[in-house]
Structure formats: structure tokens, C-alpha cells
Scaffold this motif. Structure first.
Motif, PDB file in Angstrom:
ATOM      1  N   ALA A 140       0.835  -1.209   0.000  1.00 21.48           N
ATOM      2  CA  ALA A 140       0.000   0.000   0.000  1.00 21.48           C
ATOM      3  C   ALA A 140       0.868   1.257   0.000  1.00 21.48           C
ATOM      4  O   ALA A 140       0.571   2.229  -0.708  1.00 21.48           O
ATOM      5  CB  ALA A 140      -0.931  -0.018   1.204  1.00 21.48           C
ATOM      6  N   ASN A 141       1.942   1.238   0.777  1.00 21.83           N
ATOM      7  CA  ASN A 141       2.846   2.396   0.810  1.00 21.83           C
ATOM      8  C   ASN A 141       3.542   2.617  -0.524  1.00 21.83           C
ATOM      9  O   ASN A 141       3.907   3.749  -0.864  1.00 21.83           O
ATOM     10  CB  ASN A 141       3.886   2.209   1.919  1.00 21.83           C
ATOM     11  CG  ASN A 141       3.318   2.458   3.306  1.00 21.83           C
ATOM     12  OD1 ASN A 141       2.324   3.169   3.465  1.00 21.83           O
ATOM     13  ND2 ASN A 141       3.941   1.875   4.325  1.00 21.83           N
ATOM     14  N   GLU A 142       3.727   1.539  -1.271  1.00 23.45           N
ATOM     15  CA  GLU A 142       4.362   1.628  -2.588  1.00 23.45           C
ATOM     16  C   GLU A 142       3.345   1.741  -3.718  1.00 23.45           C
ATOM     17  O   GLU A 142       3.706   1.671  -4.887  1.00 23.45           O
ATOM     18  CB  GLU A 142       5.258   0.400  -2.810  1.00 23.45           C
ATOM     19  CG  GLU A 142       6.443   0.328  -1.863  1.00 23.45           C
ATOM     20  CD  GLU A 142       7.295  -0.916  -2.064  1.00 23.45           C
ATOM     21  OE1 GLU A 142       8.477  -0.880  -1.698  1.00 23.45           O
ATOM     22  OE2 GLU A 142       6.781  -1.936  -2.597  1.00 23.45           O
ATOM     23  N   HIS A 143       2.058   1.872  -3.344  1.00 21.91           N
ATOM     24  CA  HIS A 143       0.970   2.016  -4.321  1.00 21.91           C
ATOM     25  C   HIS A 143       0.869   0.789  -5.230  1.00 21.91           C
ATOM     26  O   HIS A 143       0.606   0.909  -6.430  1.00 21.91           O
ATOM     27  CB  HIS A 143       1.152   3.301  -5.145  1.00 21.91           C
ATOM     28  CG  HIS A 143       1.338   4.530  -4.305  1.00 21.91           C
ATOM     29  ND1 HIS A 143       0.320   5.059  -3.524  1.00 21.91           N
ATOM     30  CD2 HIS A 143       2.427   5.305  -4.083  1.00 21.91           C
ATOM     31  CE1 HIS A 143       0.772   6.121  -2.876  1.00 21.91           C
ATOM     32  NE2 HIS A 143       2.049   6.285  -3.180  1.00 21.91           N
ATOM     33  N   ARG A 144       1.082  -0.372  -4.634  1.00 20.49           N
ATOM     34  CA  ARG A 144       0.907  -1.647  -5.334  1.00 20.49           C
ATOM     35  C   ARG A 144      -0.296  -2.375  -4.753  1.00 20.49           C
ATOM     36  O   ARG A 144      -0.691  -2.135  -3.612  1.00 20.49           O
ATOM     37  CB  ARG A 144       2.153  -2.534  -5.170  1.00 20.49           C
ATOM     38  CG  ARG A 144       3.404  -1.988  -5.814  1.00 20.49           C
ATOM     39  CD  ARG A 144       4.549  -2.980  -5.722  1.00 20.49           C
ATOM     40  NE  ARG A 144       5.090  -3.135  -4.365  1.00 20.49           N
ATOM     41  CZ  ARG A 144       4.849  -4.141  -3.545  1.00 20.49           C
ATOM     42  NH1 ARG A 144       4.037  -5.148  -3.914  1.00 20.49           N
ATOM     43  NH2 ARG A 144       5.391  -4.190  -2.338  1.00 20.49           N
ATOM     44  N   PRO A 145      -0.896  -3.310  -5.514  1.00 21.78           N
ATOM     45  CA  PRO A 145      -2.040  -4.064  -4.992  1.00 21.78           C
ATOM     46  C   PRO A 145      -1.637  -4.951  -3.814  1.00 21.78           C
ATOM     47  O   PRO A 145      -0.553  -5.541  -3.807  1.00 21.78           O
ATOM     48  CB  PRO A 145      -2.482  -4.913  -6.192  1.00 21.78           C
ATOM     49  CG  PRO A 145      -1.919  -4.237  -7.392  1.00 21.78           C
ATOM     50  CD  PRO A 145      -0.621  -3.621  -6.935  1.00 21.78           C
ATOM     51  N   GLN A 164      -6.165  -0.969  -2.685  1.00 22.74           N
ATOM     52  CA  GLN A 164      -6.252  -1.837  -3.860  1.00 22.74           C
ATOM     53  C   GLN A 164      -5.741  -3.254  -3.583  1.00 22.74           C
ATOM     54  O   GLN A 164      -4.726  -3.447  -2.934  1.00 22.74           O
ATOM     55  CB  GLN A 164      -5.453  -1.224  -5.012  1.00 22.74           C
ATOM     56  CG  GLN A 164      -5.508  -2.018  -6.310  1.00 22.74           C
ATOM     57  CD  GLN A 164      -4.591  -1.434  -7.369  1.00 22.74           C
ATOM     58  OE1 GLN A 164      -3.820  -0.505  -7.111  1.00 22.74           O
ATOM     59  NE2 GLN A 164      -4.646  -1.975  -8.568  1.00 22.74           N
ATOM     60  N   VAL A 165      -6.474  -4.241  -4.100  1.00 21.58           N
ATOM     61  CA  VAL A 165      -6.034  -5.642  -4.041  1.00 21.58           C
ATOM     62  C   VAL A 165      -5.851  -6.150  -5.466  1.00 21.58           C
ATOM     63  O   VAL A 165      -6.377  -5.577  -6.417  1.00 21.58           O
ATOM     64  CB  VAL A 165      -7.057  -6.536  -3.295  1.00 21.58           C
ATOM     65  CG1 VAL A 165      -7.211  -6.076  -1.857  1.00 21.58           C
ATOM     66  CG2 VAL A 165      -8.415  -6.544  -3.996  1.00 21.58           C
ATOM     67  N   ASP A 166      -5.102  -7.247  -5.625  1.00 21.80           N
ATOM     68  CA  ASP A 166      -4.850  -7.736  -6.975  1.00 21.80           C
ATOM     69  C   ASP A 166      -6.061  -8.476  -7.544  1.00 21.80           C
ATOM     70  O   ASP A 166      -6.469  -8.240  -8.671  1.00 21.80           O
ATOM     71  CB  ASP A 166      -3.585  -8.605  -7.025  1.00 21.80           C
ATOM     72  CG  ASP A 166      -3.611  -9.789  -6.075  1.00 21.80           C
ATOM     73  OD1 ASP A 166      -4.587  -9.942  -5.311  1.00 21.80           O
ATOM     74  OD2 ASP A 166      -2.640 -10.566  -6.089  1.00 21.80           O
ATOM     75  N   ASP A 167      -6.680  -9.362  -6.753  1.00 19.98           N
ATOM     76  CA  ASP A 167      -7.826 -10.143  -7.202  1.00 19.98           C
ATOM     77  C   ASP A 167      -8.552 -10.659  -5.962  1.00 19.98           C
ATOM     78  O   ASP A 167      -7.953 -11.346  -5.133  1.00 19.98           O
ATOM     79  CB  ASP A 167      -7.358 -11.308  -8.076  1.00 19.98           C
ATOM     80  CG  ASP A 167      -8.501 -12.153  -8.583  1.00 19.98           C
ATOM     81  OD1 ASP A 167      -8.969 -13.029  -7.828  1.00 19.98           O
ATOM     82  OD2 ASP A 167      -8.936 -11.935  -9.734  1.00 19.98           O
ATOM     83  N   ARG A 168      -9.829 -10.341  -5.818  1.00 19.17           N
ATOM     84  CA  ARG A 168     -10.543 -10.675  -4.581  1.00 19.17           C
ATOM     85  C   ARG A 168     -10.602 -12.181  -4.339  1.00 19.17           C
ATOM     86  O   ARG A 168     -10.482 -12.636  -3.193  1.00 19.17           O
ATOM     87  CB  ARG A 168     -11.958 -10.080  -4.599  1.00 19.17           C
ATOM     88  CG  ARG A 168     -11.986  -8.560  -4.462  1.00 19.17           C
ATOM     89  CD  ARG A 168     -13.416  -8.047  -4.391  1.00 19.17           C
ATOM     90  NE  ARG A 168     -14.051  -8.384  -3.135  1.00 19.17           N
ATOM     91  CZ  ARG A 168     -14.077  -7.603  -2.051  1.00 19.17           C
ATOM     92  NH1 ARG A 168     -13.478  -6.403  -2.081  1.00 19.17           N
ATOM     93  NH2 ARG A 168     -14.690  -7.993  -0.964  1.00 19.17           N
ATOM     94  N   ALA A 169     -10.791 -12.966  -5.400  1.00 13.31           N
ATOM     95  CA  ALA A 169     -10.846 -14.418  -5.232  1.00 13.31           C
ATOM     96  C   ALA A 169      -9.503 -14.956  -4.743  1.00 13.31           C
ATOM     97  O   ALA A 169      -9.450 -15.801  -3.838  1.00 13.31           O
ATOM     98  CB  ALA A 169     -11.249 -15.094  -6.540  1.00 13.31           C
TER      99      ALA A 169
END
Length: 207
Positions: A140-145, A164-169
Motif C-alpha cells: 500500500a505504501n508503494e501504491h501496489r495491490p 487496492q487488491v490484486d484479485d478478490r478471489a
């Protein structure tokens, strides 16, 4: 102000330094003191956020104390890690994780702490969920999922957003693998505990 919430050679040196540095026998108590201060100021903040009558002056004063505590905690925590390495018990490791989790002002050190924590997890000492939270914090600090969906941000007392998350599943699959509740249950718990009850119903949701 956006506020993030929850619920190498240097690496090798830090990991093994405890055995040959004086004063490290009391490191657990020291870490616990720092972690207690960390939690106390955050609990005060949550109480203040829940109070619709709290003034801007009160919030600003608490924020100043919060910054001072985090700054001093980080300074002392870095000294502990440099002298003693990562803690060797699960309880002390958890305290260390909490301090690393809130070391947002020094991302380089936060990454170092993640490496040390990862080694501790592999050694069967630290909890995998602690590593998940720290990995997400750094992402999150690096603005990545995020990979585990543990981090929220609040722009004001009534607006809470899941970073942001990469994929909820995939997030739910990873969470289940380390014993965390589903992302949907986690979001509902955050909504109950972090959004004040006096906020308009339409605002009391995770964005």
C-alpha cells in the motif's frame, strides 16, 4: 489527511547479532513498552474519531502526539534491530511486527523488517498473518495491490476505503491459507468498528 488503518549482508548481521550484543536479554520488555505506547495513542484516536463533538483542535493535538510517539518508537526500534536482531520468541516477534507495521516513514527499514520477519516465519517463530499484514502495508505504501487485503485508508471519519487488491478471489484464497477470515467478513468488521455510528447510513460502507 489520508490515514492508513488496520485491523543481504545487513539482513544476516541483524538476524544473528543478538547472541553477541549486551543488553539484549531485556529486549522483549522494551519492545512491549514501545508496542503499548503504539496501541495507546491509536486507541485514543479511535475514541476521538467516534466522538461527533470532538474539535479540530483536539484532533490536531492528538495527531501531533501520535507523530512524536511513532517517531521515537521507530528510532528505538531500529536501534534494537541493529543491536539484537529480530526477536527470538513469538510474543516478542509480534511486538516487533507491530512497530514495523507502523514504520511508514522509513520504507527502506520497513522492507528490511519484512525480510527479517519472513525469516522468522520460516523458522517457525513468527505468525504468517503478521507477515501478510506487513507485506500488504508495504504494498500500500508503494501504491501496489495488496495480496491479503488487510489495509484500509480513511480520508475522513465517515469514509473508509479498502486499499487496492490484486484479485478478490485470490485474496480470499490466500487469507484462508493462513487462517484469516474472508475479505467480506473483514470488511464488515471494519465497517462496524471503524466507521462512527452517527455517520449517514449511505456513508457507512467500505468504498
Amino acid at each position: 489527511m489520508k490515514k492508513r488503518l488496520v485491523f543481504c549482508g545487513l539482513f544476516v548481521f541483524a538476524l544473528h547479532a543478538a547472541a553477541r550484543q549486551p543488553g539484549c536479554e531485556n529486549v522483549g520488555a522494551h519492545l512491549n513498552e514501545l508496542a503499548s505506547a503504539d496501541q495507546q495513542i491509536r486507541q485514543e484516536s479511535e475514541v476521538l474519531e467516534q466522538d461527533p463533538n470532538a474539535t479540530t483542535t483536539q484532533r490536531d493535538a492528538l495527531q501531533q502526539r501520535w507523530q512524536i510517539i511513532d517517531s521515537e518508537n521507530l528510532k528505538q526500534f531500529k536501534q534494537i534491530i541493529a543491536a539484537c536482531g529480530w526477536p527470538k520468541t513469538s510474543k516478542d516477534s509480534h511486538s516487533a511486527w507491530l512497530l514495523a507495521q507502523h514504520a511508514d516513514s522509513d520504507l527502506v527499514f520497513q522492507r528490511l523488517a519484512r525480510g527479517l520477519l519472513d525469516a522468522s516465519v520460516k523458522a517457525g517463530i513468527a505468525a504468517p498473518r503478521d507477515l501478510a499484514y506487513l507485506a500488504d502495508r508495504i504494498a500500500a505504501n508503494e501504491h501496489r495491490p495488496q495480496e491479503y487485503g488487510t489495509q484500509f485508508s480513511r480520508t475522513d471519519r465517515c469514509h473508509l476505503g479498502l486499499d487496492q487488491v490484486d484479485d478478490r478471489a485470490l485474496v480470499n484464497h490466500r487469507r484462508l491459507a493462513i487462517g484469516l477470515q474472508s475479505l467480506e467478513e473483514y470488511e464488515a468488521e471494519a465497517r462496524r468498528h471503524l466507521i462512527p455510528p452517527d455517520c449517514p447510513p449511505g456513508e457507512r460502507k467500505i468504498k
